[in-house]
Design an enzyme around this catalytic site. Structure first.
Site, PDB file in Angstrom:
ATOM      1  CG  ASP A   6     -82.895   1.142  36.665  1.00 16.94           C
ATOM      2  OD1 ASP A   6     -83.286   0.246  35.893  1.00 16.94           O
ATOM      3  OD2 ASP A   6     -81.715   1.266  37.002  1.00 16.94           O
ATOM      4  CD  GLU A   7     -83.173  -0.986  31.504  1.00 15.31           C
ATOM      5  OE1 GLU A   7     -82.667  -1.142  30.398  1.00 15.31           O
ATOM      6  OE2 GLU A   7     -83.714  -1.897  32.148  1.00 15.31           O
TER       7      GLU A   7
ATOM      8  NE  ARG B 110     -71.834   0.031  41.008  1.00 18.12           N
ATOM      9  CZ  ARG B 110     -72.672  -0.087  40.005  1.00 18.12           C
ATOM     10  NH1 ARG B 110     -72.227  -0.221  38.775  1.00 18.12           N
ATOM     11  NH2 ARG B 110     -73.983  -0.062  40.196  1.00 18.12           N
TER      12      ARG B 110
ATOM     13  CG  ASP C 163     -79.634   2.032  33.218  1.00 18.41           C
ATOM     14  OD1 ASP C 163     -80.484   1.946  34.125  1.00 18.41           O
ATOM     15  OD2 ASP C 163     -78.706   1.216  33.071  1.00 18.41           O
TER      16      ASP C 163
ATOM     17  CE1 TYR D  74     -84.789  -0.940  42.615  1.00 23.96           C
ATOM     18  CE2 TYR D  74     -84.487  -2.709  44.203  1.00 23.96           C
ATOM     19  CZ  TYR D  74     -85.116  -2.197  43.091  1.00 23.96           C
ATOM     20  OH  TYR D  74     -86.089  -2.951  42.470  1.00 23.96           O
TER      21      TYR D  74
END
Ligand code: TTP
Length: 396
Positions: free
Chosen positions: A130-131, A70, A28, A33
């Site tokens: 995206d995985e 984050r 992943d 993005y």
């Protein structure tokens, strides 16, 4: 007796696991993005960055948040303005726009670059933008025969940074992981996972050097466990799930974290049977679950609670379908047929471009087209009735 009737087409299918253990990875990409935008704008590298939807109300809805952002508490549920309050230095990049809607081509192509690298070592299934699932059983088996872990002289730095579910690491984690990977008394299945971990570490290093993207991975004996593990340690890390750790991993795992239990079926289990974790499911026999949910779903649930999953990695690098859709909330909802006609033509044009590209690059043509058009009323937070129009064209 109470029997739950569920829509068949959406039900999971119970498949037995093969006798010989597989080595499956789920890879992943991290804050995908945001990474793509950081590569496109190198000045953003290492800086708090978020990608926002093109609708700029209150700074736009965040759809991807870099790990630097984050740390300041910025979350995907925020809008740009709120994110800036939490992190004044954040860089907000708008998603590219074409035909008055988000254009994801840049991200799709970046995902394809990564897929092409991962596919070098095994069967590769692109699960989303995206995985990727990888079946690296053959490569891991070959490595185990030619270069078994206990003979490894130097250990890949990235492999040493793996996390092993159920392994207590009180001291230097890399020393203990190194010992786990190379221990002489390991069962064959754990040795296969060790070889799988080395292969995935090499692939992740190749992805980083060739694309500049970091990714995280889970390595296990089946797709369900690999997917659960890939999100356990992020960003740029990998997690191994030995069979001996499966029950411990699942006992307290909220039921909605398991693939295909996030929706109606998971909700039913929780509301009707009081099942909150995979461990809670263990109290029900297979026969009881079959009585309640039907033979197939009952068996699937019984196996899932025990971490058993026989789904195969499908060799599929290309998407099964293309879709183009747009939501028109509140004042933007479509008022008449001519507005609907205009937008159907716009969406069809977007789809046509992707179809043309697909024919050119992959020599394949779609055969089935569906159009979904919906108009709904929903209650806003301030208790007003708000209209919403949804249009979506999909081709297979
Ligand atoms: P995710 O894999 O869910 O998340 P992520 O890659 O941004 O972050 P993480 O490291 O936690 O996995 O989504 C992949 C991309 O899909 C994401 O970068 C942006 C896009 N996306 C949306 O556009 N809308 C959404 O609601 C979600 C969840 C993702």
């Amino acid at each position: 007796m109470c029997v739950f009737v569920l829509e068949k087409r959406r039900m999971p299918v119970a498949r037995p696991e093969p006798v010989e253990a597989r080595v499956i990875a789920h890879v992943d990409l991290d804050c995908f993005y945001a990474q793509v935008e950081q590569r496109r704008h190198p000045e953003l590298r290492g800086k708090p960055t978020a990608v926002v939807q093109y609708n700029s109300w209150k700074g736009g809805a965040l759809i991807a948040v870099s790990y630097e952002a984050r740390k300041f508490g910025v979350k995907r549920s925020m809008r740009g303005e709120e994110a800036r309050k939490a992190c004044p230095d954040i860089h907000l990049v708008q998603v590219p726009v074409a035909h008055d809607k988000a254009d994801l081509k840049l991200y799709r192509d970046a995902g394809s670059e990564v897929c092409a690298i991962l596919a070098r070592m095994g069967k590769c299934e692109r699960a989303s933008i995206d995985e990727v699932y990888l079946d690296i059983t053959e490569a891991a088996t070959a490595r185990l025969i030619q270069d078994p872990p206990q003979c490894w002289v130097s250990l890949d730095k990235e492999a040493l940074k793996s996390h092993v579910v159920g392994l207590a690491t009180d001291g230097d984690a890399t020393v203990e992981v190194g010992h786990w990977l190379q221990r002489k008394d390991a069962e064959q299945n754990d040795q296969l996972l060790a070889c799988g971990a080395a292969i995935i570490a090499e692939l992740r290093t190749a992805v980083l050097s060739e694309t500049q993207f970091t990714c995280s991975a889970g390595i296990a004996h089946n797709k369900m466990l690999a997917k659960l593990a890939s999100g356990m340690h992020k960003p740029a890390q990998q997690t191994i799930v030995p069979s001996s750790a499966v029950q411990g991993l699942l006992t307290d795992l909220p039921i909605n974290k398991i693939g295909q239990l996030g929706g109606k079926l998971g909700h039913l289990l929780e509301v009707e049977l009081g099942v909150k974790t995979a461990g809670d499911l263990l109290q029900f026999s297979e026969a009881k679950l079959q009585d309640l949910f039907g033979m197939n779903t009952g068996t699937w649930l019984w196996r899932t609670a025990r971490g058993i999953n026989g789904d195969e990695v499908q060799g599929r690098m290309l998407p099964k379908s293309h879709s183009s859709g747009k939501t028109f909330p509140g004042p933007k909802s479509l008022k008449d047929l001519s507005a609907v006609g205009h937008w159907v033509r716009e969406l069809a044009e977007v789809l046509q471009e992707r179809l043309d590209m697909d024919i050119e690059q992959n020599n394949r043509i779609a055969r089935l087209l569906t159009l979904h058009a919906g108009c709904h009323l929903f209650w806003s937070r301030s208790c007003k009735k708000i209209p919403i129009t949804i249009l979506c064209i999909k081709i297979w």
